[in-house]
Write an enzyme that holds these catalytic residues in place. Sequence first.
Site, short mmCIF file in Angstrom:
data_model
loop_
_atom_site.label_atom_id
_atom_site.label_comp_id
_atom_site.label_asym_id
_atom_site.label_seq_id
_atom_site.Cartn_x
_atom_site.Cartn_y
_atom_site.Cartn_z
N GLU A 126 8.79 -4.07 10.77
CA GLU A 126 9.29 -2.74 9.89
C GLU A 126 9.68 -1.87 11.44
OE1 GLU A 126 6.32 -1.39 7.61
OE2 GLU A 126 8.00 1.11 7.24
N GLU A 171 -1.42 -6.50 8.21
CA GLU A 171 -0.91 -5.42 9.62
C GLU A 171 -1.96 -6.12 10.80
OE1 GLU A 171 -0.21 -1.39 9.45
OE2 GLU A 171 0.62 -1.28 6.87
N ASP A 204 1.29 -1.06 -0.05
CA ASP A 204 -0.19 -0.25 0.23
C ASP A 204 0.94 1.49 -0.26
OD1 ASP A 204 0.63 -0.32 3.02
OD2 ASP A 204 -1.27 -0.35 3.42
N SER A 205 2.17 1.16 -0.52
CA SER A 205 2.84 2.42 -0.29
C SER A 205 2.83 3.07 -1.52
CB SER A 205 3.81 1.92 0.07
OG SER A 205 4.83 0.31 -1.70
N ASP A 232 -1.19 -5.93 -0.40
CA ASP A 232 -1.18 -5.70 1.23
C ASP A 232 -2.92 -5.30 0.75
OD1 ASP A 232 0.20 -4.24 2.74
OD2 ASP A 232 1.21 -2.95 2.14
O1 KIV Z 1 3.67 -1.06 1.36
C1 KIV Z 1 4.38 -1.46 1.42
O2 KIV Z 1 4.79 -1.81 0.47
C2 KIV Z 1 4.81 -2.34 2.54
C3 KIV Z 1 6.59 -2.95 2.49
C4 KIV Z 1 7.68 -1.52 2.69
C5 KIV Z 1 5.96 -3.63 3.67
O3 KIV Z 1 4.20 -2.79 4.13
#
Ligand code: KIV
Length: 283
Positions: A184, A116, A46-47, A85
């Site tokens: 993390e 999460e 979700d980044s 995610d």
């Molecule tokens: O959202 C993301 O990219 C992540 C990773 C960096 C673990 O959760």
Amino acid sequence: MIKKVSVNTIQKIKNNGEKFSVLTAYDYSTAKYLDEAGIDIILIGDSLAMVALGYDTTHKIGVDEMSIFTKAVARGVSRAMVVTDMPFMSYNIDIESALTNVCNMVKYGANAVKIEGCSDYILQVIKRCVESGVPVMGHLGFTPQFLNTIGGYNIQGKSYDATLSILEQAKKLEEAGVFSIVLEMVPEESAKYITENLKVATISCGAGRYCTGQVMVSDDMLGKFSEFKPKFARKYGDMRSLILDCAKQYDYDVKHGLYPSDDEVFKLSEDELKQLKIHSGTI
Ligand code: KIV
């Protein structure tokens, strides 16, 4: 035939004391190249909310947008495991809607999902996913979707008690059936202790060298996202400069008549040219 990375591959790597690589991808061609390069897990993190869509936090992306990017990435990947995610609040309201959202990600091409946290409710969601045939990657330590309750981008597991608390949560996730756990922003000594006391693989996102796998946001790794760089990110390239240089050169070429060249245009045959001239009255 290409052997697809599965939960068994990841467990074997953990059991053999080996390492695996995880990178995020959000589009078809990047996913294809990462897969070709041998990356073991491709995560539609979700980044993407921040690095690809320009939102200021990951909270602002929903299942609709995650679905589009999951489909694009899945179409580019043959060997790697594709993990999506689950975005903020897409699994927190009730088990039924959580399973519906998870099920859709699998239909769009995810081989597994990442969730999460570790509350009793989250453990129930994870159990139901695994029972339904969806592998789950857990995520502990700093969990970005809980940014507002954590109170900032704070390192987690800094004391012995805090480390034990993450280990306890990790064991609960393991029992619920996760195949791996992202840690993390955890000091590497704490992450090592946690990793050594788990049967499943851990994945470091700023948790040092002793986890089973490492994950990085591909835009950080490629030097494409330039607004901030986490301490644990390593820039393997400078895509920002590459894009700027190419775009400036293109702009110059267009404005000075250097693009397109003779080789880059379609031409009429002699007969077609003659017809054109006749019809346009130039002969
Ligand atoms: O959202 C993301 O990219 C992540 C990773 C960096 C673990 O959760």
